[in-house]
Design an enzyme around this catalytic site. Structure first.
Site, PDB file in Angstrom:
ATOM      1  N   GLY A 119       0.808  -1.213   0.000  1.00  0.00           N
ATOM      2  CA  GLY A 119       0.000   0.000   0.000  1.00  0.00           C
ATOM      3  C   GLY A 119       0.844   1.268   0.000  1.00  0.00           C
ATOM      4  O   GLY A 119       0.497   2.247  -0.669  1.00  0.00           O
ATOM      5  N   ASP A 120       1.932   1.256   0.726  1.00  0.00           N
ATOM      6  CA  ASP A 120       2.843   2.396   0.771  1.00  0.00           C
ATOM      7  C   ASP A 120       3.338   2.715  -0.631  1.00  0.00           C
ATOM      8  O   ASP A 120       3.301   3.868  -1.075  1.00  0.00           O
ATOM      9  CB  ASP A 120       4.009   2.073   1.706  1.00  0.00           C
ATOM     10  CG  ASP A 120       5.064   3.167   1.740  1.00  0.00           C
ATOM     11  OD1 ASP A 120       4.706   4.348   1.851  1.00  0.00           O
ATOM     12  OD2 ASP A 120       6.267   2.827   1.664  1.00  0.00           O
ATOM     13  N   ALA A 121       3.767   1.694  -1.341  1.00  0.00           N
ATOM     14  CA  ALA A 121       4.318   1.882  -2.687  1.00  0.00           C
ATOM     15  C   ALA A 121       3.251   2.339  -3.683  1.00  0.00           C
ATOM     16  O   ALA A 121       3.467   3.286  -4.436  1.00  0.00           O
ATOM     17  CB  ALA A 121       4.968   0.586  -3.166  1.00  0.00           C
TER      18      ALA A 121
END
Length: 139
Positions: A21-23
């Site tokens: 999700g961060d990426a």
């Protein structure tokens, strides 16, 4: 793709969901900023921080939770899975609660991406962009 080979991403560890999700969230924000005409690396990094920092994600997640009916039960569950994950690291400049809420935000984005719920993920990302822009402009 054969349905029998599809994974149930909802069973994945919250921190693994947050990793993805961060990426994916950062890519969407970078695309948005470049499409807005921002091209200088320093300017891009500073602008991106308004959206992708733990503090920003904490703010956005709390705003999402405050908006009645915005998130489904499954989406709330994926947020909580990331928020409650036992991470052995923490952000440099924020308290543990802010960091955990931000991790929950990333977990939600990772889940939607892996589940190929692209339209829903993009809807929430657009909601986040609008919220940050409104906050920036004092609305």
């Amino acid at each position: 793709m054969d349905k029998t080979n599809e994974k149930d991403w909802g069973l994945l560890n919250g921190l693994a969901l947050a990793y993805v999700g961060d990426a994916i969230y950062e890519i969407y924000i970078r695309d948005y900023l470049v499409n807005q005409g921002q091209t200088r690396p320093n300017q891009l990094h500073k602008a991106a921080t308004r959206f992708v920092s733990a503090k920003a994600q904490n703010y956005l997640m709390k705003e999402m939770l405050a908006e009645e009916g915005l998130l489904s039960e499954t989406e709330l569950l994926m947020y909580k899975r990331g928020r409650n994950g036992k991470s052995h690291t923490s952000a440099k400049n924020v308290d543990i609660t802010t960091y955990r809420v931000a991790t929950g935000f990333e977990s939600l984005m990772g889940y939607l991406h892996l589940e190929k719920q692209t339209e829903r993920m993009e809807e929430l990302i657009q909601w986040c962009i609008k919220k940050v822009e409104e906050d920036q402009n004092g609305k």
